[in-house]
Design an enzyme around this catalytic site. Structure first.
Site, PDB file in Angstrom:
ATOM      1  N   THR A 151       0.869  -1.184   0.000  1.00  0.00           N
ATOM      2  CA  THR A 151       0.000   0.000   0.000  1.00  0.00           C
ATOM      3  C   THR A 151       0.906   1.235   0.000  1.00  0.00           C
ATOM      4  O   THR A 151       1.304   1.702  -1.050  1.00  0.00           O
ATOM      5  CB  THR A 151      -0.971  -0.007   1.197  1.00  0.00           C
ATOM      6  OG1 THR A 151      -0.238  -0.245   2.407  1.00  0.00           O
ATOM      7  CG2 THR A 151      -2.034  -1.090   1.030  1.00  0.00           C
ATOM      8  N   LYS A 177       4.027  -6.858   4.100  1.00  0.00           N
ATOM      9  CA  LYS A 177       3.750  -5.485   3.710  1.00  0.00           C
ATOM     10  C   LYS A 177       3.485  -4.686   4.970  1.00  0.00           C
ATOM     11  O   LYS A 177       2.988  -5.210   5.977  1.00  0.00           O
ATOM     12  CB  LYS A 177       2.568  -5.396   2.738  1.00  0.00           C
ATOM     13  CG  LYS A 177       1.204  -5.770   3.288  1.00  0.00           C
ATOM     14  CD  LYS A 177       0.475  -4.716   4.089  1.00  0.00           C
ATOM     15  CE  LYS A 177       0.398  -3.390   3.354  1.00  0.00           C
ATOM     16  NZ  LYS A 177      -0.255  -2.360   4.260  1.00  0.00           N
ATOM     17  N   THR A 188       2.241  -7.228  13.239  1.00  0.00           N
ATOM     18  CA  THR A 188       1.768  -5.937  12.754  1.00  0.00           C
ATOM     19  C   THR A 188       1.924  -5.973  11.257  1.00  0.00           C
ATOM     20  O   THR A 188       2.962  -6.327  10.776  1.00  0.00           O
ATOM     21  CB  THR A 188       2.570  -4.737  13.286  1.00  0.00           C
ATOM     22  OG1 THR A 188       3.932  -5.070  13.296  1.00  0.00           O
ATOM     23  CG2 THR A 188       2.138  -4.359  14.669  1.00  0.00           C
ATOM     24  N   GLU A 274       6.765   4.862   7.012  1.00  0.00           N
ATOM     25  CA  GLU A 274       6.326   6.013   6.222  1.00  0.00           C
ATOM     26  C   GLU A 274       7.178   7.247   6.523  1.00  0.00           C
ATOM     27  O   GLU A 274       7.198   7.747   7.652  1.00  0.00           O
ATOM     28  CB  GLU A 274       4.849   6.292   6.498  1.00  0.00           C
ATOM     29  CG  GLU A 274       3.957   5.203   5.920  1.00  0.00           C
ATOM     30  CD  GLU A 274       2.512   5.285   6.346  1.00  0.00           C
ATOM     31  OE1 GLU A 274       1.679   4.655   5.680  1.00  0.00           O
ATOM     32  OE2 GLU A 274       2.209   5.970   7.339  1.00  0.00           O
ATOM     33  N   ASN A 398       0.234  10.464   5.567  1.00  0.00           N
ATOM     34  CA  ASN A 398      -0.993  10.139   6.263  1.00  0.00           C
ATOM     35  C   ASN A 398      -2.069  11.206   6.091  1.00  0.00           C
ATOM     36  O   ASN A 398      -3.259  10.904   6.134  1.00  0.00           O
ATOM     37  CB  ASN A 398      -0.695   9.858   7.740  1.00  0.00           C
ATOM     38  CG  ASN A 398      -0.072   8.498   7.921  1.00  0.00           C
ATOM     39  OD1 ASN A 398      -0.743   7.493   7.890  1.00  0.00           O
ATOM     40  ND2 ASN A 398       1.255   8.465   8.078  1.00  0.00           N
TER      41      ASN A 398
END
Length: 403
Positions: A151, A177, A188, A274, A398
């Site tokens: 993603t 992922k 997680t 991220e 985000n």
């Protein structure tokens, strides 16, 4: 940009496992976002799932199906939509997608999803893409599979290891992922690992829990436990090696190889966090027990102040000190505490170390990877947690996640 992480090298086929991908257009029309994994009859399957109370529909359905102990013939994974927070309709959608895959594999399929929470799963698009994924099934499809389940990941994550058991070569290959909403309370993210070793389901479940303890349960990017976290381990027995007996030497060697695969995958998730620019190991030593060591480690690893200082390369070590001091530890004796970053001492016996210099501290904080070592002086137990920094890009990614 991922921290010292590139695409995995060759991912070895696992006897009894085939993988196929297809573009279902769940969120983007120009990329494969659906993975079908087929496993041979007789495959043992073990799994760990999120403890988030708002767990996704596929997590609920997988738990139910594994509790029935029915033979598993495959997995179906979609990216782009989490099918979480979708209520009874989401459960029905998960069943329908699994049923489409079961038509192709002629047996029970476990569904998994990852992506945006609270949106209805596009059942028709996924179901229509399943035959295309089935048509692409192949033993060497691991890297394509790793790409299909991404993603916000920037790099596909995979790892293979081999070992000898009973004169036969046994292979372990896994993919994962995850880059955000990463905090352990099970594993997680999504991770799928397979081996051609012969392992009973109960022994496999034990091995998975042991392997996850210091890998998928020792990482954090942002302190958020996902609704969809799932870790699956499959054992086909196709290698022809003798079945693993618990507590045997062969089991110990198999577990070590499995831990290596899980550790590589879990750390890859953090390296690809991220917006991450730093990979940080927090090691707590001389704790009374493992739980105490992990509480201290996570207090620091979850600290936004520490993580933003790490991004800036700012050796503001007072943020480390403050996190250790507020960690949930009873009667911490500061006169026994020692703290260092890599080879640079910060605190000794609760006092600022006389040899510390701002230049030395800044040099460590400027590194792409470094370790914070905390000694509590309370016992003999140690634990490690792996985390990353918080950058501007974490906020941007985000903030724009649903754009």
């Amino acid at each position: 940009m991922a921290v010292n992480l590139t695409e995995p090298g060759p991912l070895l086929p696992v006897g009894g496992i085939r993988l196929g991908t297809a573009a279902a257009g769940v969120r983007a029309p120009d990329r494969d976002d659906l993975l079908l994994l087929a496993c041979d009859a007789g495959t043992s399957v073990a799994a760990l799932f999120t403890r988030n109370a708002f767990c996704a529909a596929p997590v609920t359905l997988c738990r139910q199906r594994l509790a029935e102990r029915t033979a598993v013939h495959g997995l179906l994974i979609n990216a782009g939509n989490a099918n979480a927070g979708t209520g009874a309709a989401g459960l029905d959608a998960a069943r329908q997608c699994a049923a489409a895959a079961e038509t192709q594999l002629e047996g029970m399929v476990l569904p998994f999803s990852t992506g945006v929470i609270g949106e209805a799963l596009p059942v028709a698009r996924i179901s229509s893409a399943v035959p295309r994924a089935a048509g692409n099934l192949r033993a060497d499809g691991w890297l394509a599979a790793a790409r299909a389940i991404m993603t916000t990941d920037t790099v596909p994550k995979g790892c293979s290891r081999q070992l000898e058991i009973g004169g036969r070569t046994v292979t372990i290959t896994g993919i994962a992922k995850g880059a955000g909403m990463i905090c352990p309370d099970m594993a997680t993210m999504l991770a799928f690992v397979a081996t051609d070793a012969a392992v009973s389901r109960s022994t496999l479940q034990r091995a998975l829990a042991e392997a996850a303890a210091d890998s998928f349960n020792a990482i954090t990017v942002d302190g958020d436990t996902s609704t969809n976290d799932s870790l699956v381990l499959m054992a086909t027995g196709a290698s022809g090696a003798p079945a693993l007996a618990p507590d045997s030497d062969d089991y110990a060697r198999f577990l070590a190889a499995l831990q290596a695969v899980c550790g590589t995958l879990a750390q890859a998730v953090v390296r690809d966090g991220e917006g991450a620019t730093r990979f940080i190991t927090v090691r707590v030593e001389q704790a009374r027990d493992r739980d105490e060591a992990r509480r201290v480690a996570y207090t620091l690893a979850h600290s936004p102040l520490f993580k933003t200082a790490a991004f800036a390369g700012d050796a503001n070590w007072g943020r480390i000190l403050a996190a250790v001091g507020r960690a949930p530890v009873d009667a911490l004796d500061l006169s026994r505490v020692t703290i260092a970053i890599d080879d640079v001492p910060l605190v000794a016996a609760g006092e600022p170390h006389p040899d510390y210099s701002e230049a030395a501290g800044s040099a460590v904080f400027a590194r792409a990877e470094f370790t914070v070592r905390i000694q509590l002086g309370r016992g003999r137990t140690a634990a490690e947690v792996y985390t990353c920094d918080f950058s501007y890009d974490y906020v941007r990614i985000n903030a724009e996640y649903r754009s």
